[in-house]
Write a protein that holds these residues in place. Structure first.
Motif, PDB file in Angstrom:
ATOM      1  N   ALA A  61       0.826  -1.211   0.000  1.00 33.66           N
ATOM      2  CA  ALA A  61       0.000   0.000   0.000  1.00 33.66           C
ATOM      3  C   ALA A  61       0.859   1.259   0.000  1.00 33.66           C
ATOM      4  O   ALA A  61       0.612   2.201  -0.765  1.00 33.66           O
ATOM      5  CB  ALA A  61      -0.933  -0.012   1.208  1.00 33.66           C
ATOM      6  N   ASN A  65       0.971   3.895  -3.177  1.00 32.82           N
ATOM      7  CA  ASN A  65       0.593   5.295  -2.992  1.00 32.82           C
ATOM      8  C   ASN A  65       1.767   6.228  -3.272  1.00 32.82           C
ATOM      9  O   ASN A  65       1.583   7.343  -3.777  1.00 32.82           O
ATOM     10  CB  ASN A  65       0.051   5.507  -1.576  1.00 32.82           C
ATOM     11  CG  ASN A  65      -1.345   4.929  -1.409  1.00 32.82           C
ATOM     12  OD1 ASN A  65      -2.108   4.825  -2.366  1.00 32.82           O
ATOM     13  ND2 ASN A  65      -1.677   4.538  -0.192  1.00 32.82           N
ATOM     14  N   CYS A 142      -4.766   3.585  -2.584  1.00 33.49           N
ATOM     15  CA  CYS A 142      -4.697   2.273  -1.957  1.00 33.49           C
ATOM     16  C   CYS A 142      -4.888   2.411  -0.449  1.00 33.49           C
ATOM     17  O   CYS A 142      -4.216   3.234   0.190  1.00 33.49           O
ATOM     18  CB  CYS A 142      -3.346   1.621  -2.264  1.00 33.49           C
ATOM     19  SG  CYS A 142      -3.279  -0.135  -1.901  1.00 33.49           S
ATOM     20  N   GLU A 143      -5.805   1.631   0.118  1.00 34.59           N
ATOM     21  CA  GLU A 143      -6.016   1.688   1.561  1.00 34.59           C
ATOM     22  C   GLU A 143      -4.767   1.196   2.281  1.00 34.59           C
ATOM     23  O   GLU A 143      -4.063   0.308   1.812  1.00 34.59           O
ATOM     24  CB  GLU A 143      -7.233   0.864   1.973  1.00 34.59           C
ATOM     25  CG  GLU A 143      -7.148  -0.597   1.589  1.00 34.59           C
ATOM     26  CD  GLU A 143      -8.352  -1.378   2.072  1.00 34.59           C
ATOM     27  OE1 GLU A 143      -9.020  -0.939   3.021  1.00 34.59           O
ATOM     28  OE2 GLU A 143      -8.617  -2.446   1.503  1.00 34.59           O
ATOM     29  N   GLN A 144      -4.492   1.794   3.441  1.00 29.13           N
ATOM     30  CA  GLN A 144      -3.250   1.521   4.162  1.00 29.13           C
ATOM     31  C   GLN A 144      -3.418   0.291   5.039  1.00 29.13           C
ATOM     32  O   GLN A 144      -3.892   0.360   6.171  1.00 29.13           O
ATOM     33  CB  GLN A 144      -2.837   2.737   4.995  1.00 29.13           C
ATOM     34  CG  GLN A 144      -1.425   2.629   5.563  1.00 29.13           C
ATOM     35  CD  GLN A 144      -0.370   2.453   4.474  1.00 29.13           C
ATOM     36  OE1 GLN A 144      -0.255   3.278   3.580  1.00 29.13           O
ATOM     37  NE2 GLN A 144       0.398   1.381   4.565  1.00 29.13           N
ATOM     38  N   ARG A 145      -3.030  -0.853   4.503  1.00 27.77           N
ATOM     39  CA  ARG A 145      -3.056  -2.128   5.215  1.00 27.77           C
ATOM     40  C   ARG A 145      -1.765  -2.873   4.899  1.00 27.77           C
ATOM     41  O   ARG A 145      -1.082  -2.559   3.920  1.00 27.77           O
ATOM     42  CB  ARG A 145      -4.242  -2.990   4.761  1.00 27.77           C
ATOM     43  CG  ARG A 145      -5.601  -2.431   5.065  1.00 27.77           C
ATOM     44  CD  ARG A 145      -6.673  -3.234   4.344  1.00 27.77           C
ATOM     45  NE  ARG A 145      -6.656  -4.629   4.719  1.00 27.77           N
ATOM     46  CZ  ARG A 145      -7.413  -5.156   5.691  1.00 27.77           C
ATOM     47  NH1 ARG A 145      -8.215  -4.375   6.387  1.00 27.77           N
ATOM     48  NH2 ARG A 145      -7.353  -6.441   5.974  1.00 27.77           N
ATOM     49  N   GLU A 149      -4.919  -5.321   0.511  1.00 27.78           N
ATOM     50  CA  GLU A 149      -5.203  -3.907   0.281  1.00 27.78           C
ATOM     51  C   GLU A 149      -5.966  -3.715  -1.029  1.00 27.78           C
ATOM     52  O   GLU A 149      -5.731  -4.418  -2.006  1.00 27.78           O
ATOM     53  CB  GLU A 149      -3.904  -3.101   0.257  1.00 27.78           C
ATOM     54  CG  GLU A 149      -2.910  -3.500  -0.828  1.00 27.78           C
ATOM     55  CD  GLU A 149      -2.197  -4.807  -0.578  1.00 27.78           C
ATOM     56  OE1 GLU A 149      -2.230  -5.674  -1.485  1.00 27.78           O
ATOM     57  OE2 GLU A 149      -1.615  -4.986   0.496  1.00 27.78           O
ATOM     58  N   LEU A 152      -9.433   2.368  -3.093  1.00 22.44           N
ATOM     59  CA  LEU A 152     -10.690   2.981  -2.657  1.00 22.44           C
ATOM     60  C   LEU A 152     -11.023   4.149  -3.569  1.00 22.44           C
ATOM     61  O   LEU A 152     -10.167   4.998  -3.838  1.00 22.44           O
ATOM     62  CB  LEU A 152     -10.569   3.463  -1.212  1.00 22.44           C
ATOM     63  CG  LEU A 152     -10.205   2.408  -0.173  1.00 22.44           C
ATOM     64  CD1 LEU A 152     -10.126   3.035   1.214  1.00 22.44           C
ATOM     65  CD2 LEU A 152     -11.217   1.260  -0.178  1.00 22.44           C
ATOM     66  N   GLY A 196     -11.398  -1.613   7.769  1.00 18.46           N
ATOM     67  CA  GLY A 196     -11.551  -0.805   6.561  1.00 18.46           C
ATOM     68  C   GLY A 196     -12.775  -1.230   5.783  1.00 18.46           C
ATOM     69  O   GLY A 196     -13.128  -2.410   5.735  1.00 18.46           O
ATOM     70  N   VAL A 198     -14.684  -1.609   2.288  1.00 16.27           N
ATOM     71  CA  VAL A 198     -14.666  -1.701   0.835  1.00 16.27           C
ATOM     72  C   VAL A 198     -16.017  -2.232   0.396  1.00 16.27           C
ATOM     73  O   VAL A 198     -16.792  -2.730   1.214  1.00 16.27           O
ATOM     74  CB  VAL A 198     -13.528  -2.612   0.325  1.00 16.27           C
ATOM     75  CG1 VAL A 198     -12.180  -1.958   0.553  1.00 16.27           C
ATOM     76  CG2 VAL A 198     -13.577  -3.978   1.006  1.00 16.27           C
TER      77      VAL A 198
END
Length: 287
Positions: A61, A65, A142-145, A149, A152, A196, A198
């Motif tokens: 992620a 990003n 990209c979601e922070q995982r 991931e 979004l 999170g 989604v």
């Protein structure tokens, strides 16, 4: 309707030319974000028309990003592609049609297929995996995982026909080493309580994982999950390759995640250290 394709790499000399070739007729730009390959990945990517940027790896992620923020993407659309994936012809046609007339869509999902040891996995509930891979530039992140991931996006999402195929050519030793690293990252996510929100298929799977799978006893839930995929969802129909795939990916991998969760908790208790301290000491990750 110009498109930039972003590909993350680390020692992907075996795959990168194939990935680039599968999107070359669609993409205005192809940007490879390399995390320090020691093989010919960067040279091959450059020779095949991609731009290469280099940035140290933390997790997927963060790296993706970073690519979004530093690649100076000025096309209307952005696409995420892994180095061992290819866009198959039917999806290429669907993408071309979509880019020419996207309507009010902010993003598009595609069907991802896994090919394992030369066979497409079509049973066991692993096909098709619907993933958001194309979005209007500036509207996706990209979601922070540490694992699982997703991109979004706010706005209408459409779906494209055809497959994005994950066809990794490395051997089982490489595969198990990679999934050993994945197991560490997934253990970290679970201990952090990562959730999170989604939507669509990914949202349903995450809800089941959070509300059902995580509440099952550590260790035994890997066996339950294997039986669900291999027997109830007919993974047995994927042949001998399927037996190896479900045995490793569903059984061994999930059990390894549970073992690492148990190990980290034990080390935290024995040393009186925090999760961040133990993860840094034992795995070299900063959380």
């Amino acid at each position: 309707m110009a498109l930039t394709v972003v590909i993350l790499t680390l020692n992907e000399a075996r795959h990168i030319a194939r990935a680039i070739a599968s999107v070359q007729v669609l993409a205005t730009r192809i940007v490879v974000i390399d995390s320090g390959s020691s093989d010919a990945t960067a040279a091959i990517a450059t020779a095949h028309g991609a731009e290469v940027l280099v940035n140290p790896w933390i997790n997927y992620a963060t790296q993706f990003n970073w690519g979004i923020d530093n690649a100076s993407i000025d096309t209307m659309w952005t696409m995420r592609l892994d180095a061992d994936e290819v866009i198959e012809p039917r999806l290429a046609v669907a993408l071309k049609t979509f880019l020419a007339a996207p309507g009010d869509a902010a993003a598009a999902t595609v069907d991802r297929r896994i090919d394992f040891m030369g066979r497409a996995m079509r049973w066991g509930g692993v096909y098709p995996v619907r993933q958001l891979r194309v979005w209007r530039t500036g509207q996706g992140r990209c979601e922070q995982r540490w694992m699982d991931e997703h991109i979004l996006v706010d706005g209408p999402i459409t779906h494209l026909g055809g497959d994005l195929a994950d066809i990794n050519l490395n051997n089982l030793g490489w595969w198990t080493a990679k999934h050993n690293g994945y197991a560490t990252r997934e253990a970290i996510d679970e201990l952090l309580g990562a959730n999170g929100e989604v939507h669509g298929q990914a949202g349903i799977k995450r809800w089941i994982k959070r509300n059902i799978y995580r509440r099952l006893p550590l260790g035994s839930r890997a066996l339950i999950y294997f039986l669900y995929r291999y027997v109830f969802r007919l993974g047995v129909l994927d042949g001998w390759q399927g037996l190896i795939f479900y045995g490793l990916q569903v059984g061994w991998y999930r059990f390894l995640v549970d073992a690492k969760i148990t190990e980290i908790r034990s080390l935290m208790a024995a040393r009186g250290h925090t999760l961040a301290q133990v993860v840094a000491e034992e795995y070299g990750h900063r959380i």
